[in-house]
Design a protein around this motif. Structure first.
Motif, short mmCIF file in Angstrom:
data_model
loop_
_atom_site.label_atom_id
_atom_site.label_comp_id
_atom_site.label_asym_id
_atom_site.label_seq_id
_atom_site.Cartn_x
_atom_site.Cartn_y
_atom_site.Cartn_z
N UNK A 114 14.14 8.10 -3.11
CA UNK A 114 15.42 8.10 -3.69
C UNK A 114 16.56 8.81 -2.80
N UNK A 115 17.77 8.16 -2.46
CA UNK A 115 18.59 8.56 -1.82
C UNK A 115 18.73 8.31 -0.36
N UNK A 116 17.59 8.08 0.16
CA UNK A 116 17.31 7.57 1.63
C UNK A 116 18.07 6.15 1.75
N UNK A 117 18.24 5.98 3.27
CA UNK A 117 18.95 4.62 3.67
C UNK A 117 17.86 3.51 4.15
N UNK A 118 18.02 2.37 3.92
CA UNK A 118 17.40 1.38 4.45
C UNK A 118 18.03 0.34 5.22
N UNK A 119 17.65 -0.04 6.37
CA UNK A 119 18.49 -1.08 7.17
C UNK A 119 17.19 -2.08 7.62
N UNK A 120 17.52 -3.33 6.97
CA UNK A 120 16.75 -4.51 7.67
C UNK A 120 17.20 -5.27 8.77
N UNK A 121 16.36 -5.27 9.70
CA UNK A 121 16.58 -5.73 10.99
C UNK A 121 15.57 -6.95 11.33
N UNK B 66 0.78 -1.17 0.01
CA UNK B 66 0.10 -0.06 0.07
C UNK B 66 0.82 1.18 0.24
N UNK B 67 1.93 1.21 0.77
CA UNK B 67 2.63 2.60 1.03
C UNK B 67 3.75 2.72 -0.08
N UNK B 68 4.39 1.71 -0.60
CA UNK B 68 5.48 1.86 -1.55
C UNK B 68 4.91 1.95 -2.88
N UNK B 69 3.98 2.89 -3.23
CA UNK B 69 3.04 3.11 -4.25
C UNK B 69 3.62 3.43 -5.74
N UNK B 70 2.94 2.94 -6.74
CA UNK B 70 3.37 3.43 -7.84
C UNK B 70 3.34 4.77 -8.15
N UNK B 71 4.19 5.42 -8.72
CA UNK B 71 4.29 6.92 -8.89
C UNK B 71 4.66 7.88 -7.79
N UNK B 72 4.99 7.00 -6.64
CA UNK B 72 5.22 7.69 -5.31
C UNK B 72 6.66 7.17 -5.06
N UNK B 73 6.97 5.83 -4.87
CA UNK B 73 8.13 5.11 -4.29
C UNK B 73 8.93 4.71 -5.62
N UNK B 74 8.05 4.32 -6.67
CA UNK B 74 8.81 3.82 -7.94
C UNK B 74 7.95 4.24 -9.07
#
Ligand SMILES: Cc1cc2nc3c(=O)[nH]c(=O)nc-3n(C[C@H](O)[C@H](O)[C@H](O)COP(=O)(O)O)c2cc1C
Length: 193
Positions: free
Chosen positions: A102-109, A80-88
């Motif tokens: 774009x340009x933000x960082x992501x850490x998986x825990x 829902x949140x990583x939506x077409x036209x917004x996240x990609x």
């Protein structure tokens, strides 16, 4: 600055994820969104979640590993949140949106029931844990985020209290180190925009 997206369906029964969350909460600049508590009916406030992601420079995905993946709520959150036209997405010329992360960082825990022996070629999961990372990594990278080396807690049921406490401290240090290195850069970028 740091947004922790936390997904645990039974937080009161959590040991591993709970320990990491408590350690992170002692840091400044950390916001936590516990998805199962915020959205017990799964009705995610997409605009609010997108706004929180826009404000954060580092997003942390914190959850127990379920079936080599995320708990259902976190998958729903991605959908829902990583939506077409917004996240990609957007147009081939780069216009038309789709670059919010774009340009933000992501850490998986993730925390896992399997220990490091279980995540080996002769263990019950038959593969090194690194083989299960790609779908998460590509989710972040497809949105233009910079993927950080994951921070996993393996053997979540057998790890001793002392070991878990050491892991939680290490997680906190990892976030603190990130803040030390990146805070100034992101603050000046924010001022310039
Ligand atoms: C539905 C379900 C699926 C699970 N799938 C996996 C899995 O694929 N791999 C694994 O190592 N552990 C798996 N586990 C174990 C959880 O990852 C483990 O219970 C959790 O990391 C413990 O963290 P907590 O103390 O925060 O609850 C699963 C547990 C449940 C309930």
């Amino acid at each position: 600055m740091i947004l922790i997206i936390h997904a645990h369906p039974y937080p009161s029964r959590s040991r591993a994820t709970h320990a990491l969350l408590q350690a992170a909460l002692t840091l400044p600049d950390v916001t936590v969104h516990s998805l199962y508590e915020r959205y017990p009916d799964f009705d995610i406030d997409i605009a609010a979640e997108q706004a929180a992601l826009s404000r954060a420079a580092l997003t942390v995905w914190l959850h127990p590993l379920y079936w080599y993946s995320v708990p259902g709520m976190m998958k729903h959150y991605f959908d829902k949140v990583l939506a077409l036209g917004w996240a990609y997405g957007g147009k081939n010329d780069g216009s038309g949106g789709g670059r919010a992360l774009h340009g933000k960082h992501c850490l998986w825990v993730p925390s896992t029931g399997g220990d490091s022996e279980a995540y080996s070629t002769h263990g019950i999961h038959e593969h090194e844990f690194a083989n299960f990372v790609k779908p998460m990594e590509m989710t972040a990278r497809f949105c233009g985020m910079f993927w950080q080396p994951p921070f996993a807690v393996h053997g979540a049921h057998v790890i001793s209290d002392d070991e878990l406490s050491t892991k939680a401290d290490a997680f906190k240090s990892r976030l603190q180190d990130w803040l030390n290195v990146h805070r100034a850069t992101f603050v000046s970028l924010e001022k310039a925009s």
